[in-house]
Design a protein around this motif. Sequence first.
Motif, PDB file in Angstrom:
ATOM      1  N   ASN A 189       0.827  -1.211   0.000  1.00 44.87           N
ATOM      2  CA  ASN A 189       0.000   0.000   0.000  1.00 44.87           C
ATOM      3  C   ASN A 189       0.860   1.259   0.000  1.00 44.87           C
ATOM      4  O   ASN A 189       0.516   2.262  -0.639  1.00 44.87           O
ATOM      5  N   ALA A 190       2.030   1.184   0.702  1.00 45.43           N
ATOM      6  CA  ALA A 190       2.900   2.364   0.747  1.00 45.43           C
ATOM      7  C   ALA A 190       3.559   2.632  -0.602  1.00 45.43           C
ATOM      8  O   ALA A 190       3.818   3.784  -0.968  1.00 45.43           O
ATOM      9  N   ALA A 191       3.861   1.560  -1.360  1.00 44.81           N
ATOM     10  CA  ALA A 191       4.530   1.736  -2.653  1.00 44.81           C
ATOM     11  C   ALA A 191       3.583   2.230  -3.737  1.00 44.81           C
ATOM     12  O   ALA A 191       4.038   2.683  -4.798  1.00 44.81           O
ATOM     13  N   ASP A 192       2.300   2.135  -3.484  1.00 48.57           N
ATOM     14  CA  ASP A 192       1.313   2.585  -4.467  1.00 48.57           C
ATOM     15  C   ASP A 192       1.204   4.108  -4.399  1.00 48.57           C
ATOM     16  O   ASP A 192       0.338   4.670  -3.717  1.00 48.57           O
ATOM     17  N   LYS A 193       2.091   4.786  -5.114  1.00 50.09           N
ATOM     18  CA  LYS A 193       2.169   6.249  -5.042  1.00 50.09           C
ATOM     19  C   LYS A 193       0.933   6.923  -5.610  1.00 50.09           C
ATOM     20  O   LYS A 193       0.470   7.943  -5.097  1.00 50.09           O
ATOM     21  N   ASP A 194       0.396   6.385  -6.708  1.00 48.64           N
ATOM     22  CA  ASP A 194      -0.752   7.033  -7.341  1.00 48.64           C
ATOM     23  C   ASP A 194      -2.085   6.563  -6.769  1.00 48.64           C
ATOM     24  O   ASP A 194      -3.149   6.940  -7.274  1.00 48.64           O
ATOM     25  N   GLY A 199      -4.267   1.277  -6.440  1.00 53.06           N
ATOM     26  CA  GLY A 199      -4.530  -0.074  -5.976  1.00 53.06           C
ATOM     27  C   GLY A 199      -3.690  -1.129  -6.646  1.00 53.06           C
ATOM     28  O   GLY A 199      -3.853  -2.322  -6.366  1.00 53.06           O
ATOM     29  N   ALA A 200      -2.770  -0.715  -7.533  1.00 48.23           N
ATOM     30  CA  ALA A 200      -1.901  -1.658  -8.240  1.00 48.23           C
ATOM     31  C   ALA A 200      -0.513  -1.049  -8.372  1.00 48.23           C
ATOM     32  O   ALA A 200      -0.345   0.182  -8.333  1.00 48.23           O
ATOM     33  N   LEU A 201       0.493  -1.899  -8.537  1.00 45.93           N
ATOM     34  CA  LEU A 201       1.886  -1.467  -8.662  1.00 45.93           C
ATOM     35  C   LEU A 201       2.394  -1.748 -10.061  1.00 45.93           C
ATOM     36  O   LEU A 201       2.097  -2.799 -10.648  1.00 45.93           O
ATOM     37  N   ASP A 202       3.180  -0.812 -10.576  1.00 47.84           N
ATOM     38  CA  ASP A 202       3.878  -1.076 -11.825  1.00 47.84           C
ATOM     39  C   ASP A 202       5.238  -1.691 -11.514  1.00 47.84           C
ATOM     40  O   ASP A 202       5.572  -1.964 -10.356  1.00 47.84           O
ATOM     41  N   LEU A 203       6.059  -1.934 -12.533  1.00 51.48           N
ATOM     42  CA  LEU A 203       7.321  -2.639 -12.343  1.00 51.48           C
ATOM     43  C   LEU A 203       8.276  -1.861 -11.445  1.00 51.48           C
ATOM     44  O   LEU A 203       8.930  -2.443 -10.554  1.00 51.48           O
ATOM     45  N   THR A 204       8.362  -0.548 -11.616  1.00 48.24           N
ATOM     46  CA  THR A 204       9.279   0.258 -10.809  1.00 48.24           C
ATOM     47  C   THR A 204       8.885   0.229  -9.337  1.00 48.24           C
ATOM     48  O   THR A 204       9.731   0.058  -8.447  1.00 48.24           O
ATOM     49  N   GLU A 205       7.616   0.385  -9.044  1.00 49.45           N
ATOM     50  CA  GLU A 205       7.156   0.346  -7.659  1.00 49.45           C
ATOM     51  C   GLU A 205       7.351  -1.045  -7.049  1.00 49.45           C
ATOM     52  O   GLU A 205       7.678  -1.192  -5.866  1.00 49.45           O
ATOM     53  N   PHE A 206       7.155  -2.081  -7.874  1.00 51.31           N
ATOM     54  CA  PHE A 206       7.304  -3.451  -7.393  1.00 51.31           C
ATOM     55  C   PHE A 206       8.751  -3.742  -7.008  1.00 51.31           C
ATOM     56  O   PHE A 206       9.025  -4.362  -5.979  1.00 51.31           O
TER      57      PHE A 206
END
Length: 721
Positions: free
Chosen positions: A85-90, A93-100
């Motif tokens: 949840n913290a990595a989901d900057k926008d 509700g989902a993460l892209d490759l960079t956030e992952f």
Amino acid sequence: MSLLASKESQLTKSAVGFSKNRDDPAFQAWINRSGPGLTSQSQHIKPDKKLPPHPEFAIKGTAPVKRIEDQISSGHLHELKARFNAADKDMSGALDLTEFVSMFDKLFGWTGSIKNEEQIKAFFMKIDYNSDGLIDWDEFCTYMQLELREKEDAELRQKEVTFHVPANMVVSPHKDTMCRIRSLYDGTLVSCSQDGIICFWTETMEQKRIRKAEMSVRGKPKWITDMAICNTHGKIILTTGDKEIQFFELVNFEPYCQLCQLDTTPLKMDFWSNPKDCHDCMLVYGDNVGCVNVLVISHLQEAFNYWKKGPKMNGSPSMTLDSAVNDPDSYTKYYRWKAHPDWVQWIRYISGLRSVLSCCSDPDTALIVGSPQGSTHVELALRESVTVDRSTSVYVSHRSGSINKPRPKSAIPARSRMQSDQKVFKVPKGVAMFDYSSKHKVIATGGMDQVVRIWNPFVTNKPIGKLVGHTSPILFLAISDRHGHIYTIAFDNCVKVWDIIEYACVVSVTSGAHKVLTTIDVAYFSQAQQCIALAYEQLFILKLVPHDLHHEELIKTHLLPVVAVEYSKCFKQVLTACEDSVIKVWDIDTGMKIFEFCNVHDGSPIRTITLDDTGRKLITGGQDGKIKIWNYNNGSCIRIMDKGNIDEVTSVIYAPVNLNRYVIGVGWDKEVNVFTDVIDSVYQTQTPLPSWKSVSVSNYVALLSVCCIRATVLELLLFAL
């Protein structure tokens, strides 16, 4: 939210099951390597005791390099949810490759090396099978749950045991009851009967050669009680009812030498040679008065040369045991221990424990694990040792200084071990057979009470496990470290195979199945030939169906024929399919199996496979007439494409056309079936577009050639739809 919570709960239980043995040193080392990501909350989770301990998260056939998904524990899962949840900057509700990638770098404390980043990217692509570039928490939990389930199923398949029944009866030259079956260094079986007939068998269980020991007394053959094989020096060792140990040449079976005038009758025997020094040997035997006799030979060839100097008796150089152990030129030391009140039923020297194991039917001394030479401490040796003055045949006790009564010159005293030199296991009704697992460091015992017990060799008060299932006394027991199985045979000829980790019966074969209806006196498990030999006067062979790779020259990817192979450039993996409806995934660099899943087409043979344009999804066609799309990294079926009949699918291709994606299949229905691969489809089962029926072309071969058409031509065909 309830669905996500349910999946998180299921994944937590699965992950806990794979981290059962938290006190294991290997598991603690893994926690330390995992960094600070494991929270204090996860350290107090109660493990699931039904699953086997798996501290390293490795299954058979996996590559030596641990994957990122193998390093996620239940503790990581709780923290991962918060970091997700913290990595989901926008806040989508989902993460892209960079956030992952950034989320996993923080979780495991990695420094962002190229190798670790490549693993995380590969992990991202496995989860993102639909190639939309985003992963939500639902997709992540679903992937992990399905993969852990397939891992557990794969482990259970590895433990499957199958026998060829009925057992194969072999014509035997033995006219009397067999006393022992052993194997040579090359796996050749050798059987010995009580009348002295020894038979060598080929791998196909044909008689290779037969020898008879020329040992007659007043025209009658001697009673052979046991047989052992010295592979390093090419000798066969026999013990007789005339209190003798006889040595024969392995090649021509000529008498070599013998030790005679033993104090008691040897009943069971074992021979051990040091793998680092073949001259360092030990011969142990149990006798009819419950004594354990140990011959420690420091140089076997020199001992043989000395024993051959004795006078010939019945055509063989003979030497009394007294003479053999008292002369320093014989390189032999002799120890005799009073262990049991009854005759010894089984005896073995276990180098891993540096102990001699013996058993009898007495409940109070059912199994004894004792030192072969006794204590080496100077004070204890002086306190308990008893020496013999051979010139006067008198005992001299160092402890009391008294002289005991004289005894016959040929007698050798039997001493009792000190309490610190042995461990005594008490078992109701005694122990008839035992075996030791050098891999799992446990002892398995069986006897008259029909129960198989698993013991820690250093804990005598209580077994660590009991295997209950036999309905008659157990007469044979053997452990296979390669498969982790315990093989047992009871007096009712029932053969059972137990899992040594889960303490459960894997398979049970009754006499009605293997058709061995005669009394069984001796049995032997051959690791090389993967069979169980059952014998009385006749020999029966119960073969096992192999489930793994045994010999390098006979390596098999699948048990049944391989029908299709694909290569994934995305993950650098090879996918293979066989007629047993099994898909296996292999690492192209190491050649090791990474993953497998079965029942792809509900048991029907697979006929064709292909990958989509991204290399993340697998499309299969089967004999059942269905086409299926899979996420082959966790074995989940994404979609079933049903063309409305059960005619076999012979070939499929994946055709991307502009923004559309199609799956095309042909087969014995003489139709070209086209399915649209809709990423966001909510339907598990999908029907094809209006089919192309074979009107002008009656030969189905013309339809099969469609699969060779290139994508440029397919664009024109699909545009016409």
